[in-house]
Design a protein around this motif. Structure first.
Motif, PDB file in Angstrom:
ATOM      1  N   SER A 254       0.838  -1.213   0.000  1.00  0.00           N
ATOM      2  CA  SER A 254       0.000   0.000   0.000  1.00  0.00           C
ATOM      3  C   SER A 254       0.864   1.250   0.000  1.00  0.00           C
ATOM      4  O   SER A 254       0.583   2.220  -0.731  1.00  0.00           O
ATOM      5  CB  SER A 254      -0.922   0.006   1.218  1.00  0.00           C
ATOM      6  OG  SER A 254      -1.758  -1.105   1.201  1.00  0.00           O
ATOM      7  N   PHE A 255       1.907   1.255   0.790  1.00  0.00           N
ATOM      8  CA  PHE A 255       2.812   2.399   0.827  1.00  0.00           C
ATOM      9  C   PHE A 255       3.502   2.604  -0.526  1.00  0.00           C
ATOM     10  O   PHE A 255       3.641   3.730  -0.999  1.00  0.00           O
ATOM     11  CB  PHE A 255       3.859   2.218   1.935  1.00  0.00           C
ATOM     12  CG  PHE A 255       4.871   3.315   1.994  1.00  0.00           C
ATOM     13  CD1 PHE A 255       4.520   4.567   2.470  1.00  0.00           C
ATOM     14  CD2 PHE A 255       6.167   3.102   1.543  1.00  0.00           C
ATOM     15  CE1 PHE A 255       5.443   5.590   2.522  1.00  0.00           C
ATOM     16  CE2 PHE A 255       7.096   4.112   1.581  1.00  0.00           C
ATOM     17  CZ  PHE A 255       6.738   5.357   2.073  1.00  0.00           C
ATOM     18  N   GLN A 256       3.904   1.514  -1.168  1.00  0.00           N
ATOM     19  CA  GLN A 256       4.547   1.621  -2.474  1.00  0.00           C
ATOM     20  C   GLN A 256       3.583   2.159  -3.529  1.00  0.00           C
ATOM     21  O   GLN A 256       3.958   3.005  -4.349  1.00  0.00           O
ATOM     22  CB  GLN A 256       5.095   0.259  -2.911  1.00  0.00           C
ATOM     23  CG  GLN A 256       6.305  -0.180  -2.137  1.00  0.00           C
ATOM     24  CD  GLN A 256       6.749  -1.591  -2.491  1.00  0.00           C
ATOM     25  OE1 GLN A 256       5.975  -2.358  -3.052  1.00  0.00           O
ATOM     26  NE2 GLN A 256       7.984  -1.916  -2.141  1.00  0.00           N
ATOM     27  N   ILE A 257       2.331   1.690  -3.505  1.00  0.00           N
ATOM     28  CA  ILE A 257       1.326   2.191  -4.455  1.00  0.00           C
ATOM     29  C   ILE A 257       1.096   3.666  -4.235  1.00  0.00           C
ATOM     30  O   ILE A 257       1.043   4.463  -5.184  1.00  0.00           O
ATOM     31  CB  ILE A 257       0.016   1.377  -4.333  1.00  0.00           C
ATOM     32  CG1 ILE A 257       0.225  -0.038  -4.851  1.00  0.00           C
ATOM     33  CG2 ILE A 257      -1.130   2.063  -5.077  1.00  0.00           C
ATOM     34  CD1 ILE A 257      -0.942  -0.972  -4.577  1.00  0.00           C
ATOM     35  N   TYR A 258       0.971   4.078  -2.992  1.00  0.00           N
ATOM     36  CA  TYR A 258       0.772   5.489  -2.658  1.00  0.00           C
ATOM     37  C   TYR A 258       1.950   6.331  -3.166  1.00  0.00           C
ATOM     38  O   TYR A 258       1.753   7.385  -3.782  1.00  0.00           O
ATOM     39  CB  TYR A 258       0.609   5.622  -1.136  1.00  0.00           C
ATOM     40  CG  TYR A 258       0.621   7.052  -0.640  1.00  0.00           C
ATOM     41  CD1 TYR A 258      -0.489   7.869  -0.799  1.00  0.00           C
ATOM     42  CD2 TYR A 258       1.756   7.581  -0.030  1.00  0.00           C
ATOM     43  CE1 TYR A 258      -0.470   9.184  -0.350  1.00  0.00           C
ATOM     44  CE2 TYR A 258       1.790   8.882   0.421  1.00  0.00           C
ATOM     45  CZ  TYR A 258       0.670   9.686   0.259  1.00  0.00           C
ATOM     46  OH  TYR A 258       0.699  10.982   0.701  1.00  0.00           O
TER      47      TYR A 258
END
Length: 134
Positions: A112-116
């Motif tokens: 999720s952090f990488q997508i953000y």
């Protein structure tokens, strides 16, 4: 959390007639019963039954009785060993499930952090609170 079964048998040396020379422990109730049965067989022989065939049969009976008790002791030890292994296996399995769950949650958070971060990067907005000076 995790229960490990334990079995304790309280025995008195004075009640059971001494220490077992093989194990160094107080004689078990089963072994005491076997010894009492052997004494009864010998007492029956002392009452005038001195025939050689009867003596051979009594010797064989005594051997079978001892063998039976040894088998019972081995089975009891094997059952105890299996219950300990089952408890250890259950404990290991539950830890593995918990670790897998935590690992999955961690991977989802990182993803999720990488997508953000990638979306912010392609939208041209400042990443991670950093401003661009142009």
């Amino acid at each position: 959390w995790y229960q490990i079964p334990a079995e304790i048998e309280m025995r008195k040396e004075t009640e059971l007639g001494g220490i077992d020379k093989r194990t160094g422990h107080v004689i078990s109730y089963e072994r005491q019963t076997m010894m009492d049965e052997e004494k009864d067989i010998e007492a029956d022989n002392a009452e005038g039954l001195k025939d050689e065939d009867l003596k051979t049969a009594n010797d064989q009976l005594r051997k079978l009785n001892r063998l039976l008790n040894e088998i019972k002791e081995e089975q009891q030890a094997e059952r105890h060993r299996l219950s300990v292994h089952a408890a250890t296996n259950e404990h290991s399995h539950s830890r593995m499930v918990l670790n897998s769950l935590l690992e999955t949650v961690l991977f989802m958070a990182i993803t999720s952090f990488q997508i953000y971060t990638v979306r912010k990067w392609f939208s041209g907005a400042p990443m991670l609170g950093l401003t661009r000076d142009r």
